[in-house]
Write an enzyme that holds these catalytic residues in place. Structure first.
Site, short mmCIF file in Angstrom:
data_model
loop_
_atom_site.label_atom_id
_atom_site.label_comp_id
_atom_site.label_asym_id
_atom_site.label_seq_id
_atom_site.Cartn_x
_atom_site.Cartn_y
_atom_site.Cartn_z
N ILE A 211 0.85 -1.18 0.00
CA ILE A 211 0.00 0.00 0.00
C ILE A 211 0.89 1.23 0.00
O ILE A 211 1.87 1.29 0.72
CB ILE A 211 -0.91 0.01 1.24
CG1 ILE A 211 -1.97 -1.10 1.13
CG2 ILE A 211 -1.61 1.35 1.40
CD1 ILE A 211 -2.83 -1.25 2.36
N GLY A 212 0.56 2.21 -0.83
CA GLY A 212 1.34 3.43 -0.84
C GLY A 212 1.50 3.98 -2.23
O GLY A 212 0.94 3.47 -3.21
N ILE A 214 4.12 4.24 -4.40
CA ILE A 214 4.82 3.51 -5.47
C ILE A 214 3.99 2.35 -6.00
O ILE A 214 3.84 2.20 -7.22
CB ILE A 214 6.22 3.07 -5.00
CG1 ILE A 214 7.11 4.32 -4.87
CG2 ILE A 214 6.83 2.07 -5.97
CD1 ILE A 214 8.50 4.05 -4.35
N GLU A 233 -0.01 -10.03 0.18
CA GLU A 233 -0.34 -9.97 1.60
C GLU A 233 -1.30 -8.84 1.91
O GLU A 233 -2.04 -8.90 2.88
CB GLU A 233 0.93 -9.84 2.44
CG GLU A 233 1.65 -8.51 2.30
CD GLU A 233 2.93 -8.46 3.12
OE1 GLU A 233 3.13 -7.46 3.80
OE2 GLU A 233 3.71 -9.42 3.05
#
Length: 424
Positions: A211-212, A214, A233
């Site tokens: 998550i994020g 990039i 995951e």
């Protein structure tokens, strides 16, 4: 449902005793009403061990005033416990995410009480662990007492997280919003990293992404790809456009074909509504999801992970800034190794070349005390906004040259000098 009566949060947590160990449900599923009620008992409880991974929301049990009541041991560090970890009011347990369920099931980390948040029961009395199955299912399996916060806003997900209401020793009914991630406006460098990484992802690949910014940047560049799958995951909203367009259809996966597999998720209400009662998304035990033996059997497994810093030889620090713990080991090594053993797989470390203060993230050597989460022997591809370095099979000197080529131009002279002094 009539046979099982809800309690107040205060009544529910009254069954927690001094000296016991308590697991708190992971990420956006942390049951805040139960957490606050347990913390309110801090004046009477002593030596209660708390096990948790990253959790959203407050962690008031870390406050100095509760030091005698709660001994917090985090297996992954989020912002709500980071200061306590580094100030010595809480502790960090380095661990591969795939092994956390095994630690619970084997008794290495004993769990007396599990505090969880679940969806409303269906007509048969089954609730769901919702957006967070991960290691939480293992904690529930071994806990002597299970206390649940039943929340109608928690999506009902398919997979390993179904629990009958009769399994709860106590439960409360509490409707509250599930934590959401705010949308992130991608920077130019993040967009470039996304383009570089997307350029080496093949049609038919199976993806693991976090998550994020990039991961979202990479996903935004995959609109012209075909037949992608997801075995990860964790995931967030970035996958939704690709699922809706059919770019991600999971049809070429050798495990769970046609199904998106994950351990937990964190995103917007749109994401939570999408996964609610959706049989095409399966939330599974992280001991299975992150098992290298499972990951390596997926075709063209492509793992995208980030780093705090990486040295010229490929050593990856992803859990600390020097000696200060920032996050954790998590599943990076599980997927880096699994992808490297997958037929046609690609393990990728992607990071900006510099920090917000223009300090280089590609360094001659890691900071003193920094944790090596992924060794240089495991690293294959490293991506920045300046390109991709393929370190697999390269000598230390060859690696240094490739890493300098994808570093920020402002820092290349200093890196070249350091490389010369080290490798001649």
């Amino acid at each position: 449902m009539n046979a099982y009566k809800p309690k107040s949060a205060e009544e529910a947590v009254s069954i927690i005793n001094s000296g016991e160990s308590v697991f708190i449900h992971t990420a956006g599923a942390a049951p805040q009403a139960l957490v606050k009620a347990m913390t309110a008992r801090g004046g009477e409880l002593r030596d209660v061990t708390i096990y948790q991974l990253h959790t959203e929301g407050e962690a008031p049990y870390c406050d100095e005033q509760y030091r005698d009541a709660f001994n917090v041991k985090a297996l992954f560090v989020g912002s709500n416990v980071r200061a306590a970890i580094n100030d010595g009011r809480a502790e960090f347990i380095p661990s591969f995410l795939s092994e956390v369920p095994l630690m619970f099931r084997s008794g290495v980390l004993p769990v007396d009480v599990a505090l969880i948040q679940v969806s409303a029961p269906d007509k048969h009395g089954y609730c769901s662990l919702g957006i967070s199955v991960d290691a939480s299912k293992a904690a529930v399996d071994v806990a002597k007492k299970v206390i649940a916060q039943v929340n109608p806003k928690m999506p009902r997900t398919h997979g390993d997280g179904l629990l009958h209401i009769s399994e709860f020793d106590a439960f409360v009914e509490c409707e509250e919003d599930i934590p959401e991630l705010k949308p992130h406006l991608l920077s130019d460098s993040e967009k470039l990293i996304g383009q570089h990484v997307a350029g080496i992802i093949e049609d038919g690949a199976t993806l693991q992404m976090g998550i994020g910014a990039i991961p979202d940047a990479v996903l935004s560049c995959l609109g012209n790809h075909k037949d992608l799958g997801v075995h990860t995951e964790m995931f967030s909203d970035g996958v939704l456009p690709l699922l809706e367009s059919g770019v991600i259809n999971n049809k070429l996966k050798t495990r769970h074909p046609g199904v998106t597999v994950s351990g937990f998720m964190l995103g917007s209400r749109k994401l939570y509504d999408f996964v609610d009662d959706n049989p095409a998304v399966r939330m599974l035990d992280i001991q299975y999801v992150n098992d290298t033996a499972v990951i390596r059997k997926l075709p063209k497994m492509t793992s995208i992970n980030s780093a705090i810093e990486i040295d010229l030889t490929g050593q990856v620090c992803a859990d600390s800034i020097g000696t200060r713990i920032y996050s954790g080991v998590g599943g990076q090594m599980d997927f880096i190794r699994g992808a490297s053993l997958s037929p046609g797989g690609k393990p990728i470390i992607a990071l900006p070349s510099v920090t917000a203060r223009n300090d280089t993230k590609i360094v001659p050597t890691l900071k003193s005390g920094a944790g090596v989460v992924t060794t240089r022997a495991h690293v294959h591809y490293v991506a920045t906004e300046y390109g991709i370095a393929d370190l697999y099979g390269k000598t230390l000197k060859e690696r240094a040259k490739l890493m300098i080529e994808i570093s920020h131009p402002d820092h290349r002279d200093a890196l070249e000098k350091a490389a010369f002094e080290r490798f001649r």
